[in-house]
Scaffold this motif. Sequence first.
Motif, PDB file in Angstrom:
ATOM      1  N   VAL A 271     -21.045 -28.633 -31.143  1.00 14.37           N
ATOM      2  CA  VAL A 271     -22.152 -29.489 -30.707  1.00 14.37           C
ATOM      3  C   VAL A 271     -23.260 -29.472 -31.748  1.00 14.37           C
ATOM      4  N   ILE A 272     -23.620 -28.297 -32.217  1.00 15.50           N
ATOM      5  CA  ILE A 272     -24.709 -28.165 -33.190  1.00 15.50           C
ATOM      6  C   ILE A 272     -24.353 -28.862 -34.499  1.00 15.50           C
ATOM      7  N   GLU A 273     -23.131 -28.705 -34.946  1.00 18.41           N
ATOM      8  CA  GLU A 273     -22.729 -29.257 -36.242  1.00 18.41           C
ATOM      9  C   GLU A 273     -22.634 -30.779 -36.250  1.00 18.41           C
ATOM     10  N   THR A 274     -22.732 -31.421 -35.105  1.00 22.71           N
ATOM     11  CA  THR A 274     -22.819 -32.885 -35.100  1.00 22.71           C
ATOM     12  C   THR A 274     -24.207 -33.332 -35.554  1.00 22.71           C
ATOM     13  N   GLU A 275     -25.192 -32.443 -35.492  1.00 20.95           N
ATOM     14  CA  GLU A 275     -26.573 -32.770 -35.859  1.00 20.95           C
ATOM     15  C   GLU A 275     -27.009 -32.191 -37.199  1.00 20.95           C
ATOM     16  N   CYS A 276     -26.494 -31.024 -37.553  1.00 19.60           N
ATOM     17  CA  CYS A 276     -26.955 -30.380 -38.791  1.00 19.60           C
ATOM     18  C   CYS A 276     -25.905 -29.398 -39.300  1.00 19.60           C
ATOM     19  N   GLU A 277     -26.069 -29.004 -40.549  1.00 23.64           N
ATOM     20  CA  GLU A 277     -25.131 -28.075 -41.181  1.00 23.64           C
ATOM     21  C   GLU A 277     -25.720 -26.685 -41.370  1.00 23.64           C
ATOM     22  N   ASP A 278     -27.010 -26.610 -41.568  1.00 20.28           N
ATOM     23  CA  ASP A 278     -27.661 -25.341 -41.894  1.00 20.28           C
ATOM     24  C   ASP A 278     -28.442 -24.863 -40.675  1.00 20.28           C
ATOM     25  N   TYR A 279     -27.831 -23.975 -39.892  1.00 25.37           N
ATOM     26  CA  TYR A 279     -28.433 -23.592 -38.617  1.00 25.37           C
ATOM     27  C   TYR A 279     -28.162 -22.116 -38.307  1.00 25.37           C
ATOM     28  N   PHE A 280     -28.882 -21.644 -37.298  1.00 25.48           N
ATOM     29  CA  PHE A 280     -28.681 -20.310 -36.753  1.00 25.48           C
ATOM     30  C   PHE A 280     -28.313 -20.471 -35.283  1.00 25.48           C
ATOM     31  N   LEU A 281     -27.459 -19.586 -34.770  1.00 24.98           N
ATOM     32  CA  LEU A 281     -27.063 -19.609 -33.372  1.00 24.98           C
ATOM     33  C   LEU A 281     -26.988 -18.181 -32.875  1.00 24.98           C
ATOM     34  N   GLY A 282     -27.638 -17.927 -31.753  1.00 23.87           N
ATOM     35  CA  GLY A 282     -27.590 -16.599 -31.152  1.00 23.87           C
ATOM     36  C   GLY A 282     -27.731 -16.699 -29.649  1.00 23.87           C
ATOM     37  N   THR A 283     -27.291 -15.647 -28.965  1.00 22.13           N
ATOM     38  CA  THR A 283     -27.415 -15.599 -27.513  1.00 22.13           C
ATOM     39  C   THR A 283     -28.028 -14.264 -27.106  1.00 22.13           C
ATOM     40  N   VAL A 284     -28.662 -14.267 -25.936  1.00 23.62           N
ATOM     41  CA  VAL A 284     -29.277 -13.037 -25.443  1.00 23.62           C
ATOM     42  C   VAL A 284     -29.323 -13.083 -23.916  1.00 23.62           C
ATOM     43  N   ASP A 285     -29.121 -11.919 -23.306  1.00 21.12           N
ATOM     44  CA  ASP A 285     -29.271 -11.773 -21.858  1.00 21.12           C
ATOM     45  C   ASP A 285     -30.715 -11.363 -21.602  1.00 21.12           C
ATOM     46  N   LEU A 286     -31.537 -12.318 -21.188  1.00 21.87           N
ATOM     47  CA  LEU A 286     -32.962 -12.070 -21.009  1.00 21.87           C
ATOM     48  C   LEU A 286     -33.265 -11.166 -19.824  1.00 21.87           C
ATOM     49  N   SER A 287     -32.334 -11.075 -18.874  1.00 19.89           N
ATOM     50  CA  SER A 287     -32.567 -10.214 -17.710  1.00 19.89           C
ATOM     51  C   SER A 287     -32.534  -8.737 -18.092  1.00 19.89           C
ATOM     52  N   GLN A 288     -31.995  -8.429 -19.256  1.00 16.70           N
ATOM     53  CA  GLN A 288     -31.892  -7.041 -19.726  1.00 16.70           C
ATOM     54  C   GLN A 288     -32.971  -6.681 -20.744  1.00 16.70           C
ATOM     55  N   VAL A 289     -33.947  -7.570 -20.939  1.00 17.41           N
ATOM     56  CA  VAL A 289     -34.928  -7.410 -22.005  1.00 17.41           C
ATOM     57  C   VAL A 289     -36.277  -6.973 -21.443  1.00 17.41           C
TER      58      VAL A 289
END
Length: 149
Positions: free
Chosen positions: A10-28
């Motif tokens: 999905v992201i690469e349909t819009e751009c090539e140079d990107y960062f992607l990360g995930t986080v469980d905010l309930s544990q933060v």
Amino acid sequence: MKCESVLRNVIETECEDYFLGTVDLSQVDNAMVEKYGSLIAEYPRAISIGITLPYLIPDELSMAKKQPYDVTNCQLKSITSSLSSLLEENGYRALSMPKAREMDDGPDISFHEVVAHLADMGKIEKNLLVAPEVGSKVNWGTVLTNAPI
């Protein structure tokens, strides 16, 4: 749904140079995240997307020269909206939170930068998120979800 590869497509349909990360905010444990307590209870996980700003941007952008931010903000809006729709199509709840059109004037770090930091995509220095590869030249967007990412 093979989560990361689908997200990247999905992201690469819009751009090539990107960062992607995930986080469980309930544990933060984080003051910024705690300000959004009821929202985090409903959407306990976050997907953080960063789009690298073009390298030819001068270090000191004036408000009159914010066009690269406008372009990446549009890309982030499209990406976060598409990711939210995709998650919802797969039975999860999602909330798209692209970066606001206007750049923050205040000295405080944004929610998007906090989420990106919590997803291990950079460290916070002087109220900015600094990514190891490109420094602070990244525009961030966030999708909140209840999907098991």
